[in-house]
Design a protein around this motif. Structure first.
Motif, PDB file in Angstrom:
ATOM      1  N   TYR A  91      85.182 -29.100 -34.207  1.00 36.32           N
ATOM      2  CA  TYR A  91      86.033 -28.661 -35.316  1.00 36.32           C
ATOM      3  C   TYR A  91      85.845 -27.175 -35.550  1.00 36.32           C
ATOM      4  CZ  TYR A  91      86.365 -33.636 -36.244  1.00 36.32           C
ATOM      5  OH  TYR A  91      86.582 -34.970 -36.121  1.00 36.32           O
ATOM      6  N   PRO A  92      86.920 -26.476 -35.889  1.00 38.45           N
ATOM      7  CA  PRO A  92      86.805 -25.033 -36.117  1.00 38.45           C
ATOM      8  C   PRO A  92      86.056 -24.715 -37.405  1.00 38.45           C
ATOM      9  CG  PRO A  92      89.033 -25.790 -36.601  1.00 38.45           C
ATOM     10  CD  PRO A  92      88.282 -26.968 -36.071  1.00 38.45           C
ATOM     11  N   ARG A  93      85.198 -23.752 -37.323  1.00 38.47           N
ATOM     12  CA  ARG A  93      84.522 -23.177 -38.489  1.00 38.47           C
ATOM     13  C   ARG A  93      84.534 -21.673 -38.267  1.00 38.47           C
ATOM     14  NH1 ARG A  93      80.470 -26.995 -37.076  1.00 38.47           N
ATOM     15  NH2 ARG A  93      79.092 -25.282 -36.584  1.00 38.47           N
ATOM     16  N   SER A  94      84.624 -20.936 -39.337  1.00 40.25           N
ATOM     17  CA  SER A  94      84.768 -19.485 -39.210  1.00 40.25           C
ATOM     18  C   SER A  94      83.588 -18.837 -38.505  1.00 40.25           C
ATOM     19  CB  SER A  94      84.979 -18.844 -40.584  1.00 40.25           C
ATOM     20  OG  SER A  94      83.888 -19.148 -41.424  1.00 40.25           O
ATOM     21  N   ASN A  95      82.400 -19.425 -38.604  1.00 43.44           N
ATOM     22  CA  ASN A  95      81.216 -18.799 -38.014  1.00 43.44           C
ATOM     23  C   ASN A  95      80.808 -19.402 -36.671  1.00 43.44           C
ATOM     24  OD1 ASN A  95      80.300 -21.298 -38.858  1.00 43.44           O
ATOM     25  ND2 ASN A  95      78.360 -20.520 -39.620  1.00 43.44           N
ATOM     26  N   LEU A  96      81.563 -20.341 -36.158  1.00 45.80           N
ATOM     27  CA  LEU A  96      81.138 -21.108 -34.996  1.00 45.80           C
ATOM     28  C   LEU A  96      80.884 -20.255 -33.749  1.00 45.80           C
ATOM     29  CD1 LEU A  96      80.554 -23.962 -33.974  1.00 45.80           C
ATOM     30  CD2 LEU A  96      82.945 -24.096 -33.298  1.00 45.80           C
ATOM     31  N   PHE A  97      81.809 -19.382 -33.401  1.00 45.65           N
ATOM     32  CA  PHE A  97      81.644 -18.605 -32.186  1.00 45.65           C
ATOM     33  C   PHE A  97      80.562 -17.543 -32.335  1.00 45.65           C
ATOM     34  CE2 PHE A  97      86.268 -19.842 -31.611  1.00 45.65           C
ATOM     35  CZ  PHE A  97      85.931 -20.970 -30.893  1.00 45.65           C
ATOM     36  N   ASN A 100      77.325 -19.505 -31.821  1.00 45.29           N
ATOM     37  CA  ASN A 100      77.086 -19.796 -30.411  1.00 45.29           C
ATOM     38  C   ASN A 100      76.659 -18.553 -29.629  1.00 45.29           C
ATOM     39  OD1 ASN A 100      77.712 -22.441 -30.930  1.00 45.29           O
ATOM     40  ND2 ASN A 100      79.697 -22.404 -29.926  1.00 45.29           N
ATOM     41  N   THR A 101      77.203 -17.401 -30.001  1.00 45.17           N
ATOM     42  CA  THR A 101      76.803 -16.149 -29.351  1.00 45.17           C
ATOM     43  C   THR A 101      75.363 -15.796 -29.725  1.00 45.17           C
ATOM     44  OG1 THR A 101      79.098 -15.392 -29.339  1.00 45.17           O
ATOM     45  CG2 THR A 101      77.405 -13.716 -29.025  1.00 45.17           C
ATOM     46  N   VAL A 102      74.985 -16.047 -30.962  1.00 45.51           N
ATOM     47  CA  VAL A 102      73.594 -15.831 -31.374  1.00 45.51           C
ATOM     48  C   VAL A 102      72.674 -16.750 -30.575  1.00 45.51           C
ATOM     49  CG1 VAL A 102      71.966 -16.095 -33.297  1.00 45.51           C
ATOM     50  CG2 VAL A 102      74.149 -14.933 -33.662  1.00 45.51           C
ATOM     51  N   TYR A 103      73.074 -18.006 -30.375  1.00 44.33           N
ATOM     52  CA  TYR A 103      72.301 -18.928 -29.541  1.00 44.33           C
ATOM     53  C   TYR A 103      72.120 -18.349 -28.131  1.00 44.33           C
ATOM     54  CZ  TYR A 103      72.740 -22.921 -32.801  1.00 44.33           C
ATOM     55  OH  TYR A 103      72.665 -23.783 -33.863  1.00 44.33           O
ATOM     56  N   THR A 124      72.849 -15.002 -18.524  1.00 43.90           N
ATOM     57  CA  THR A 124      72.973 -16.072 -19.509  1.00 43.90           C
ATOM     58  C   THR A 124      74.458 -16.344 -19.713  1.00 43.90           C
ATOM     59  OG1 THR A 124      70.968 -15.266 -20.588  1.00 43.90           O
ATOM     60  CG2 THR A 124      72.308 -16.846 -21.809  1.00 43.90           C
ATOM     61  N   ILE A 125      74.833 -17.598 -19.524  1.00 41.36           N
ATOM     62  CA  ILE A 125      76.237 -17.997 -19.574  1.00 41.36           C
ATOM     63  C   ILE A 125      76.413 -18.988 -20.723  1.00 41.36           C
ATOM     64  CG2 ILE A 125      78.087 -19.167 -18.316  1.00 41.36           C
ATOM     65  CD1 ILE A 125      76.517 -18.252 -15.731  1.00 41.36           C
ATOM     66  N   LEU A 126      77.380 -18.711 -21.570  1.00 42.59           N
ATOM     67  CA  LEU A 126      77.725 -19.615 -22.664  1.00 42.59           C
ATOM     68  C   LEU A 126      79.087 -20.215 -22.371  1.00 42.59           C
ATOM     69  CD1 LEU A 126      77.528 -20.836 -25.536  1.00 42.59           C
ATOM     70  CD2 LEU A 126      78.393 -18.638 -26.404  1.00 42.59           C
ATOM     71  N   ILE A 127      79.151 -21.538 -22.325  1.00 41.93           N
ATOM     72  CA  ILE A 127      80.414 -22.236 -22.113  1.00 41.93           C
ATOM     73  C   ILE A 127      80.754 -22.994 -23.399  1.00 41.93           C
ATOM     74  CG2 ILE A 127      81.640 -23.978 -20.766  1.00 41.93           C
ATOM     75  CD1 ILE A 127      79.663 -23.340 -18.455  1.00 41.93           C
ATOM     76  N   ASN A 168      74.814  -8.972 -17.542  1.00 35.84           N
ATOM     77  CA  ASN A 168      75.479  -9.934 -16.676  1.00 35.84           C
ATOM     78  C   ASN A 168      75.782 -11.226 -17.435  1.00 35.84           C
ATOM     79  OD1 ASN A 168      72.852 -10.732 -16.918  1.00 35.84           O
ATOM     80  ND2 ASN A 168      72.394 -10.746 -14.746  1.00 35.84           N
ATOM     81  N   ASP A 169      75.782 -11.159 -18.761  1.00 35.37           N
ATOM     82  CA  ASP A 169      76.098 -12.328 -19.572  1.00 35.37           C
ATOM     83  C   ASP A 169      77.602 -12.579 -19.566  1.00 35.37           C
ATOM     84  OD1 ASP A 169      73.428 -12.394 -20.113  1.00 35.37           O
ATOM     85  OD2 ASP A 169      73.598 -11.907 -22.239  1.00 35.37           O
ATOM     86  N   VAL A 170      77.963 -13.854 -19.657  1.00 36.55           N
ATOM     87  CA  VAL A 170      79.360 -14.264 -19.626  1.00 36.55           C
ATOM     88  C   VAL A 170      79.568 -15.339 -20.686  1.00 36.55           C
ATOM     89  CG1 VAL A 170      81.212 -15.238 -18.188  1.00 36.55           C
ATOM     90  CG2 VAL A 170      79.416 -13.882 -17.119  1.00 36.55           C
ATOM     91  N   ILE A 171      80.722 -15.300 -21.338  1.00 36.96           N
ATOM     92  CA  ILE A 171      81.101 -16.343 -22.282  1.00 36.96           C
ATOM     93  C   ILE A 171      82.440 -16.924 -21.832  1.00 36.96           C
ATOM     94  CG2 ILE A 171      81.756 -16.884 -24.665  1.00 36.96           C
ATOM     95  CD1 ILE A 171      79.920 -14.583 -25.559  1.00 36.96           C
ATOM     96  N   TYR A 172      82.497 -18.241 -21.766  1.00 34.83           N
ATOM     97  CA  TYR A 172      83.732 -18.949 -21.424  1.00 34.83           C
ATOM     98  C   TYR A 172      84.177 -19.776 -22.627  1.00 34.83           C
ATOM     99  CZ  TYR A 172      82.731 -18.179 -16.436  1.00 34.83           C
ATOM    100  OH  TYR A 172      82.475 -17.627 -15.209  1.00 34.83           O
ATOM    101  N   HIS A 173      85.476 -19.885 -22.776  1.00 37.26           N
ATOM    102  CA  HIS A 173      86.065 -20.845 -23.712  1.00 37.26           C
ATOM    103  C   HIS A 173      86.988 -21.736 -22.899  1.00 37.26           C
ATOM    104  CE1 HIS A 173      84.774 -19.561 -27.705  1.00 37.26           C
ATOM    105  NE2 HIS A 173      84.716 -18.357 -27.175  1.00 37.26           N
ATOM    106  N   VAL A 174      86.754 -23.045 -22.980  1.00 41.55           N
ATOM    107  CA  VAL A 174      87.593 -24.026 -22.304  1.00 41.55           C
ATOM    108  C   VAL A 174      88.334 -24.781 -23.396  1.00 41.55           C
ATOM    109  CG1 VAL A 174      87.636 -26.034 -20.782  1.00 41.55           C
ATOM    110  CG2 VAL A 174      85.898 -24.252 -20.446  1.00 41.55           C
ATOM    111  N   SER A 175      89.651 -24.693 -23.404  1.00 40.01           N
ATOM    112  CA  SER A 175      90.464 -25.327 -24.431  1.00 40.01           C
ATOM    113  C   SER A 175      90.860 -26.729 -23.984  1.00 40.01           C
ATOM    114  CB  SER A 175      91.719 -24.504 -24.706  1.00 40.01           C
ATOM    115  OG  SER A 175      92.607 -25.238 -25.522  1.00 40.01           O
ATOM    116  N   LEU A 176      90.318 -27.744 -24.668  1.00 42.71           N
ATOM    117  CA  LEU A 176      90.699 -29.118 -24.340  1.00 42.71           C
ATOM    118  C   LEU A 176      92.162 -29.369 -24.680  1.00 42.71           C
ATOM    119  CD1 LEU A 176      87.594 -31.219 -25.430  1.00 42.71           C
ATOM    120  CD2 LEU A 176      88.211 -30.414 -23.155  1.00 42.71           C
ATOM    121  N   LYS A 177      92.645 -28.720 -25.718  1.00 39.25           N
ATOM    122  CA  LYS A 177      94.045 -28.870 -26.113  1.00 39.25           C
ATOM    123  C   LYS A 177      94.976 -28.332 -25.019  1.00 39.25           C
ATOM    124  CE  LYS A 177      96.946 -27.833 -30.114  1.00 39.25           C
ATOM    125  NZ  LYS A 177      96.971 -27.163 -31.416  1.00 39.25           N
TER     126      LYS A 177
END
Length: 191
Positions: A91-97, A100-103, A124-127, A168-177
């Motif tokens: 579920y979307p929350r304003s602070n979610l991304f 996750n980036t802090v993680y 470090t890769i965040l998906i 060399n960090d990468v962030i991906y967003h995969v949209s299930l929708k």
């Protein structure tokens, strides 16, 4: 996915499993076949290479201070010097991304030991697997940059557009929708 044995007191035998719930997501993605399919598609690595080299790590990160926020990752794995965090965002929350980036940054900083050079920091890769997010990339019902199921973020130099060589960090967003809209051949109407 239909399950034979309940994974929790809320799950009934024979009931469909909602894989966007944390415990179900962990069960499904901890399967070597499932995680290797996801990682091979995104990271362009051979599935057998992933299966032979993947190490599942504890996703509950330790805190250095008593008032530090608790960090529980959905899934944390290592593949030959690459740390990969997979987060299911139901579920979307304003602070979610931001969270996750802090993680990602916390995992990245904890990967170095005293005396190691910062240049030896592993990739470090965040998906982020995103379920129900408002689609900001649509204009008149069409995606701005084609049908982007996966969005990739990397550090680049603003003026030259060159990849920043010190990260060399990468962030991906995969949209299930978007995935459902683009590849749905079975007539599903919802996730």
């Amino acid at each position: 996915m239909t399950i034979e044995k309940p994974l929790s007191k809320f799950q009934l035998p024979g009931e469909s499993l909602d894989c966007t719930v944390d415990y179900a997501f962990n069960v499904v993605m901890s399967d070597l076949t499932n995680i290797s399919i996801l990682l091979s598609e995104l990271l362009k690595l051979d599935r057998d290479y992933i299966k032979d080299n993947i190490v599942f790590l504890n996703g509950k990160l330790t805190n250095n201070r008593t008032k530090e926020k608790q960090s529980n990752l959905d899934l944390l794995v290592e593949i030959k010097g690459k740390l990969v965090i997979v987060e299911m965002n139901r579920y979307p929350r304003s602070n979610l991304f931001v969270k996750n980036t802090v993680y990602k940054d916390k995992v990245s900083s904890k990967s170095l030991s005293r005396g190691e050079s910062y240049l030896d920091k592993p990739c470090t890769i965040l998906i982020n697997i995103d379920r129900d997010f408002e689609d900001k990339n649509k204009v008149n019902g069409k995606f701005k940059k084609g049908d982007m199921v996966v969005t990739k973020y990397i550090y680049k130099e603003y003026d030259t557009n060159e990849i920043y060589k010190y990260s060399n960090d990468v962030i991906y967003h995969v949209s299930l929708k978007k995935l459902l809209e683009k590849y749905n051949t079975l007539g599903y109407t919802e996730l």
